[in-house]
Design a protein around this motif. Structure first.
Motif, PDB file in Angstrom:
ATOM      1  N   THR A  38     -15.099 -22.096  -4.185  1.00  0.00           N
ATOM      2  CA  THR A  38     -14.715 -21.645  -2.965  1.00  0.00           C
ATOM      3  C   THR A  38     -15.136 -22.524  -2.029  1.00  0.00           C
ATOM      4  OG1 THR A  38     -14.060 -19.957  -1.176  1.00  0.00           O
ATOM      5  CG2 THR A  38     -16.086 -19.929  -2.378  1.00  0.00           C
ATOM      6  N   PHE A  39     -14.641 -23.106  -0.954  1.00  0.00           N
ATOM      7  CA  PHE A  39     -14.770 -23.978   0.416  1.00  0.00           C
ATOM      8  C   PHE A  39     -15.817 -22.798   1.177  1.00  0.00           C
ATOM      9  CE2 PHE A  39     -14.149 -24.785   4.624  1.00  0.00           C
ATOM     10  CZ  PHE A  39     -14.677 -26.347   4.541  1.00  0.00           C
ATOM     11  N   ASN A  40     -15.507 -21.683   1.441  1.00  0.00           N
ATOM     12  CA  ASN A  40     -15.952 -20.887   2.430  1.00  0.00           C
ATOM     13  C   ASN A  40     -16.396 -19.627   1.595  1.00  0.00           C
ATOM     14  OD1 ASN A  40     -16.606 -18.790   4.232  1.00  0.00           O
ATOM     15  ND2 ASN A  40     -15.336 -19.603   5.713  1.00  0.00           N
ATOM     16  N   PRO A  41     -17.832 -19.059   1.564  1.00  0.00           N
ATOM     17  CA  PRO A  41     -18.167 -18.233   0.654  1.00  0.00           C
ATOM     18  C   PRO A  41     -17.584 -16.888   1.029  1.00  0.00           C
ATOM     19  CG  PRO A  41     -19.928 -18.917   1.780  1.00  0.00           C
ATOM     20  CD  PRO A  41     -18.850 -20.217   1.900  1.00  0.00           C
TER      21      PRO A  41
ATOM     22  N   THR B 184      -8.790 -13.050  -2.340  1.00  0.00           N
ATOM     23  CA  THR B 184      -8.377 -12.717  -0.744  1.00  0.00           C
ATOM     24  C   THR B 184      -9.615 -13.206   0.224  1.00  0.00           C
ATOM     25  OG1 THR B 184      -8.014 -10.413  -1.687  1.00  0.00           O
ATOM     26  CG2 THR B 184      -8.628 -10.547   0.509  1.00  0.00           C
ATOM     27  N   SER B 185      -8.772 -13.841   1.274  1.00  0.00           N
ATOM     28  CA  SER B 185      -9.697 -14.571   2.305  1.00  0.00           C
ATOM     29  C   SER B 185      -9.464 -14.014   3.918  1.00  0.00           C
ATOM     30  CB  SER B 185      -9.712 -15.884   2.110  1.00  0.00           C
ATOM     31  OG  SER B 185     -10.936 -16.462   3.114  1.00  0.00           O
TER      32      SER B 185
ATOM     33  N   ASN C 112      -9.660 -20.552   4.461  1.00  0.00           N
ATOM     34  CA  ASN C 112     -10.467 -20.967   3.139  1.00  0.00           C
ATOM     35  C   ASN C 112      -9.567 -21.720   2.180  1.00  0.00           C
ATOM     36  OD1 ASN C 112     -12.540 -21.043   1.168  1.00  0.00           O
ATOM     37  ND2 ASN C 112     -13.014 -18.646   1.625  1.00  0.00           N
ATOM     38  N   ASP C 113     -10.122 -22.391   1.289  1.00  0.00           N
ATOM     39  CA  ASP C 113      -9.645 -22.853   0.006  1.00  0.00           C
ATOM     40  C   ASP C 113     -10.439 -22.446  -1.218  1.00  0.00           C
ATOM     41  OD1 ASP C 113      -8.654 -24.461  -2.047  1.00  0.00           O
ATOM     42  OD2 ASP C 113      -9.636 -26.518  -1.185  1.00  0.00           O
ATOM     43  N   ALA C 114      -9.973 -21.413  -1.647  1.00  0.00           N
ATOM     44  CA  ALA C 114     -10.598 -20.790  -2.809  1.00  0.00           C
ATOM     45  C   ALA C 114      -9.808 -20.608  -4.167  1.00  0.00           C
ATOM     46  CB  ALA C 114     -10.805 -19.272  -2.433  1.00  0.00           C
TER      47      ALA C 114
ATOM     48  N   THR D   6      -6.780 -25.108   4.646  1.00  0.00           N
ATOM     49  CA  THR D   6      -7.254 -23.736   4.476  1.00  0.00           C
ATOM     50  C   THR D   6      -6.366 -22.698   5.079  1.00  0.00           C
ATOM     51  OG1 THR D   6      -8.783 -23.750   6.458  1.00  0.00           O
ATOM     52  CG2 THR D   6      -9.732 -24.726   4.436  1.00  0.00           C
ATOM     53  N   THR D   7      -6.255 -21.660   4.479  1.00  0.00           N
ATOM     54  CA  THR D   7      -5.785 -20.500   4.845  1.00  0.00           C
ATOM     55  C   THR D   7      -6.059 -19.106   4.329  1.00  0.00           C
ATOM     56  OG1 THR D   7      -3.348 -19.699   4.579  1.00  0.00           O
ATOM     57  CG2 THR D   7      -4.335 -20.296   2.545  1.00  0.00           C
TER      58      THR D   7
END
Length: 175
Positions: A56-59, A80-81, A85-87, A170-171
């Motif tokens: 993931t880009f953002n933890p 789920t974000s 994010n780009d997960a 990111t979304t």
């Protein structure tokens, strides 16, 4: 012969397969992914399905190996974000050089938002490390099949990604 790579992604994500095709059209065949349906592994809320990893880009993104939602079988994976994010769920897959492949799968989404960045893909199936991706799925959808054709080029391995977001895209939401 053409090779065919299918990915079942339940954003919730589910099943990935690789088969062989003729020039007249694809035909299902042998699968080059391992644990393509996300069914294998010792299940616990904190565990991962066999042969898959999480990136993931953002933890802040939440990854789930889900036993309540599936297109087929009994399990799927979910992302789920609440923040952009780009997960992704990823797997390295050996491929033959300079061969055509078709990566496809099933995706289910909930409240997947548009990106404010240059790439607006939402939920997608892609190859990590480049710009090969399926059409994006936005909003709330029931199971929807999506995919992308690609050539392996000089690669002997690709990294398949069942993804929420993308590089420069990111979304938020659940896939």
């Amino acid at each position: 012969m053409r090779k065919l790579l299918s990915a079942l992604v339940v954003l919730c994500f589910c099943l990935l397969t690789l088969g062989f095709g003729q020039t007249t059209g694809p035909v299902e065949g042998a699968n080059i992914l391992t644990n393509s349906s996300f069914e294998q592994g010792v299940y616990s809320p904190a565990s991962l399905p066999d042969d898959w990893s999480w990136d993931t880009f953002n933890p802040t993104a939440i990854h789930t190996w889900d036993q309540r939602e599936s297109k087929t079988g009994n399990r799927s994976v979910k992302i789920t974000s609440a923040t952009p994010n780009d997960a992704r769920w990823i797997q390295n897959v050996p491929v033959e050089q300079n061969k055509p492949y078709s990566l496809s799968g099933w995706v289910k989404t909930e409240n997947v938002g548009h990106s404010s960045e240059s790439v607006d893909l939402g939920a997608n199936i892609s190859l990590l490390g480049g710009f090969t991706h399926s059409p994006g799925i936005l909003g709330t959808t029931d199971w929807k099949r999506t995919g992308v054709l690609f050539n392996s080029g000089s690669n002997q391995q690709v990294t398949v990604a069942a993804r929420l977001g993308f590089f420069s895209g990111t979304t938020t939401g659940t896939a």
